[in-house]
Structures are given as C-alpha cells and as structure tokens.
Design a protein around this motif. Structure first.
Motif, short mmCIF file in Angstrom:
data_model
loop_
_atom_site.label_atom_id
_atom_site.label_comp_id
_atom_site.label_asym_id
_atom_site.label_seq_id
_atom_site.Cartn_x
_atom_site.Cartn_y
_atom_site.Cartn_z
N ARG A 146 0.86 -1.20 0.00
CA ARG A 146 0.00 0.00 0.00
C ARG A 146 0.88 1.23 0.00
NH1 ARG A 146 -3.58 -1.81 5.02
NH2 ARG A 146 -1.47 -1.90 5.75
N ARG B 20 -3.68 10.03 -2.66
CA ARG B 20 -4.57 8.90 -2.40
C ARG B 20 -3.73 7.64 -2.30
NH1 ARG B 20 -3.00 11.37 -6.33
NH2 ARG B 20 -4.92 12.26 -7.04
N MET B 21 -4.36 6.57 -1.75
CA MET B 21 -3.66 5.29 -1.64
C MET B 21 -3.82 4.50 -2.93
SD MET B 21 -2.52 5.49 1.38
CE MET B 21 -1.82 3.85 1.57
N VAL B 22 -2.76 3.82 -3.34
CA VAL B 22 -2.84 2.83 -4.43
C VAL B 22 -1.96 1.64 -4.03
CG1 VAL B 22 -3.36 4.47 -6.30
CG2 VAL B 22 -0.99 3.90 -5.78
N LEU B 23 -2.00 0.61 -4.86
CA LEU B 23 -1.19 -0.58 -4.57
C LEU B 23 -0.03 -0.69 -5.54
CD1 LEU B 23 -4.02 -3.20 -3.95
CD2 LEU B 23 -2.67 -1.96 -2.24
N PHE C 70 -1.65 0.50 -11.07
CA PHE C 70 -2.69 0.45 -12.11
C PHE C 70 -3.90 1.25 -11.67
CE2 PHE C 70 0.09 -3.04 -12.90
CZ PHE C 70 0.12 -3.16 -14.28
N THR C 71 -4.55 1.86 -12.66
CA THR C 71 -5.69 2.71 -12.33
C THR C 71 -6.49 3.02 -13.59
OG1 THR C 71 -6.32 4.65 -11.05
CG2 THR C 71 -4.49 4.94 -12.57
N SER D 242 -9.25 8.92 -14.37
CA SER D 242 -9.42 9.35 -12.97
C SER D 242 -8.72 10.68 -12.72
CB SER D 242 -8.84 8.29 -12.04
OG SER D 242 -7.44 8.17 -12.24
N ARG D 243 -8.98 11.23 -11.57
CA ARG D 243 -8.36 12.52 -11.23
C ARG D 243 -6.84 12.42 -11.25
NH1 ARG D 243 -8.89 15.96 -5.56
NH2 ARG D 243 -7.26 17.46 -6.09
N LYS D 244 -6.30 11.34 -10.68
CA LYS D 244 -4.83 11.20 -10.65
C LYS D 244 -4.27 11.13 -12.06
CE LYS D 244 -5.44 7.00 -8.64
NZ LYS D 244 -6.81 6.77 -9.20
N GLN E 209 -13.85 5.95 -12.96
CA GLN E 209 -13.33 6.38 -11.66
C GLN E 209 -13.18 7.90 -11.55
OE1 GLN E 209 -9.19 5.44 -10.46
NE2 GLN E 209 -10.13 4.17 -8.89
N SER E 210 -13.66 8.43 -10.46
CA SER E 210 -13.58 9.85 -10.09
C SER E 210 -14.61 10.73 -10.78
CB SER E 210 -12.19 10.45 -10.29
OG SER E 210 -11.19 9.59 -9.80
C1 LIG Z 1 -5.37 0.47 0.40
C2 LIG Z 1 -5.95 1.08 -0.85
C3 LIG Z 1 -5.48 0.66 -2.09
C4 LIG Z 1 -5.97 1.22 -3.26
N1 LIG Z 1 -5.43 0.82 -4.45
C5 LIG Z 1 -5.83 1.43 -5.60
C6 LIG Z 1 -5.16 1.12 -6.83
O1 LIG Z 1 -4.22 0.31 -6.91
N2 LIG Z 1 -5.61 1.75 -7.95
C7 LIG Z 1 -6.62 2.67 -7.91
O2 LIG Z 1 -6.96 3.22 -8.95
N3 LIG Z 1 -7.23 3.01 -6.75
C8 LIG Z 1 -6.86 2.40 -5.60
N4 LIG Z 1 -7.46 2.75 -4.41
C9 LIG Z 1 -8.50 3.81 -4.41
C10 LIG Z 1 -7.80 5.18 -4.43
O3 LIG Z 1 -7.34 5.51 -3.13
C11 LIG Z 1 -8.68 6.33 -4.96
O4 LIG Z 1 -9.88 6.39 -4.23
C12 LIG Z 1 -9.03 6.18 -6.43
O5 LIG Z 1 -7.93 5.70 -7.18
C13 LIG Z 1 -9.48 7.51 -7.02
O6 LIG Z 1 -8.47 8.47 -6.82
P1 LIG Z 1 -8.40 9.82 -7.69
O7 LIG Z 1 -9.80 10.39 -7.71
O8 LIG Z 1 -7.44 10.71 -6.98
O9 LIG Z 1 -7.92 9.46 -9.08
C14 LIG Z 1 -7.00 2.19 -3.21
C15 LIG Z 1 -7.48 2.60 -1.96
C16 LIG Z 1 -6.96 2.05 -0.81
C17 LIG Z 1 -7.49 2.54 0.53
#
Ligand SMILES: Cc1cc2nc3c(=O)[nH]c(=O)nc-3n(C[C@H](O)[C@H](O)[C@H](O)COP(=O)(O)O)c2cc1C
Length: 212
Positions: free
Chosen positions: A48, A63-66, A78-79, A83-85, A142-143
């Motif tokens: 994380r 924000r958190m990603v993996l 990956f995303t 999305s916003r990011k 997403q977003s």
């Molecule tokens: C532990 C955890 C892991 C996450 N992993 C991912 C990820 O790998 N990819 C992803 O797109 N969002 C992931 N999310 C959701 C993001 O935190 C976030 O809500 C989403 O990507 C939208 O973000 P943005 O609006 O800033 O683009 C994860 C959230 C948590 C709490």
C-alpha cells in the motif's frame, strides 16, 4: 488550561540503525530488502502506498494505491486513465510515493517522472485480476460524479453474472514511476531518526544523510 494535541500518548521509536554506509548502493536493492523485511514482519499489505500528484497549477492531491511490481524499469501501479490522478499526471507527469511501515517504524519516499506502461503490460495484468476487480474497472468511470448508484450496481451485477471474458478497458492501465529520489527513514528514540537520501545525478545514485 493549555490546548491539547493528538495523540494523547507519545509515540516512541526505536528501530535498527541505518546510515549512508550501511545501506545498499543501489536504492532499489535497499527498497527490496526493506520490502521483504516488511513482509516477513507479518504485514500482508506492505505494497500500500500513498501516491501524490499535482495539477498544472502545482496544487497537490494524494490517495492510496497498490504497488504491483518493481524492478530496474521502475515501480508499477494500475488505475483508470480517466481518474483525477490520471488527469493530473497528464498535466504534470511527476509523482511522489510514500510507504509507511509502522511495524518496523519505517517510511520510504520515492519521487520521479511517471509514464504509462505498454498496452501489453496493462492487458497482461488485467487478465490476472479476479473477475470482480475486472468488473469494477470496466463499469466504473473512476472519479466521475455518480448520479445513479442503483443503475451502477445493476450494471456491475449483470456483468459479474455474465459468462463472457472481460477485456481490459482502453481507459484502464498501468503507470510506471521512474525513481530519481529515494529516502529511507528509520524511526529512532528521542526523534533522532535515521534518514538516508539517494538522488540520481547524471545516471549515478548519490547518497547522503539528512537531519531528522
Ligand atoms: C489500500 C488502498 C489501495 C488502493 N489501491 C488502488 C489502486 O491500486 N488503484 C486505484 O486506482 N485506486 C486504488 N485505491 C483507491 C484510491 O485511493 C482512490 O480512491 C481512487 O484511485 C481515485 O483516486 P483519484 O480520484 O485521486 O484518481 C486504493 C485505496 C486504498 C485505501
């Protein structure tokens, strides 16, 4: 009466010491070493990470990603490319990552430019994901604003129950961060923490220590 501040109990640190001579000259190897130690400590979710981006005006968001893979080509996540990011990365293709591993009282910062991975890599990773994650990626923009939660859930359910394979959406895929900076932080008692910084300078990693 004086104002009180969180937390009520003082946090105490006392980790193994690191210095610029004790770490691996290659920060990726040092990262691998800490990443493996974190996994051995019993933490299942050491991948994380907080991902910080900024828009064209330099306004940050996080924000958190993996983390899904790391090697000499960089660190992959990956995303949704809408999305916003992703929009921020289009405007400003630089990012910062932060891992916090409290069991070992460590944090690692990684910074650098970001690029999209090849379509082949995105498709390969997508095909390995569980079906419900594939459905989520395929249905969600997403977003974007969600106007109809019920309609959204119906679409998810329909796709989940379907028999067809789900292709990796064009609007979904990976990014690779190419590190130019690493900081390894080890908590120590009395807030005299260890900090080792690596900076990429003309293709060579330069190490230094920072004041806590
Ligand atoms: C532990 C955890 C892991 C996450 N992993 C991912 C990820 O790998 N990819 C992803 O797109 N969002 C992931 N999310 C959701 C993001 O935190 C976030 O809500 C989403 O990507 C939208 O973000 P943005 O609006 O800033 O683009 C994860 C959230 C948590 C709490």
């Amino acid at each position: 009466m004086a104002d009180s501040y969180l937390p009520r109990a003082e946090y105490e640190f006392s980790g193994d010491s690191i210095c610029s001579d004790s770490v691996d000259p290659d920060p990726l190897e040092q990262f691998r070493c800490w990443f493996d130690e974190e996994a051995r400590s019993g933490e299942r979710d050491g991948n994380r990470m907080a991902l910080a981006t900024a828009d064209a005006q330099g306004r940050p968001s996080v924000r958190m990603v993996l983390l899904k893979k790391f090697d000499s080509t960089g660190l992959l996540f990956f995303t949704d490319y809408g999305s916003r990011k992703a929009i921020e990365l289009e405007q400003n293709p630089h990012a910062a990552l932060l891992f916090h591993w409290p069991r070992l009282q460590r944090q690692v910062r990684i910074e650098g430019p970001v690029e999209k991975v090849s379509r082949e890599i995105s498709e390969q990773y997508f095909s390995q994901r569980p079906r419900n994650s594939q459905v989520g990626a395929a249905v969600s923009r997403q977003s974007s604003v969600l106007l109809d939660r019920q309609g959204f859930e119906t679409e998810v359910k329909k796709m989940l129950e379907g028999e067809q394979d789900i292709d990796c959406p064009e609007s979904w895929g990976g990014y690779r961060l190419l590190p130019q900076l690493f900081e390894f932080w080890q908590g120590q008692s009395g807030r005299i923490h260890d900090r080792v910084l690596y900076r990429l300078d003309s293709g060579t990693w330069q190490r230094s220590e920072l004041q806590p």
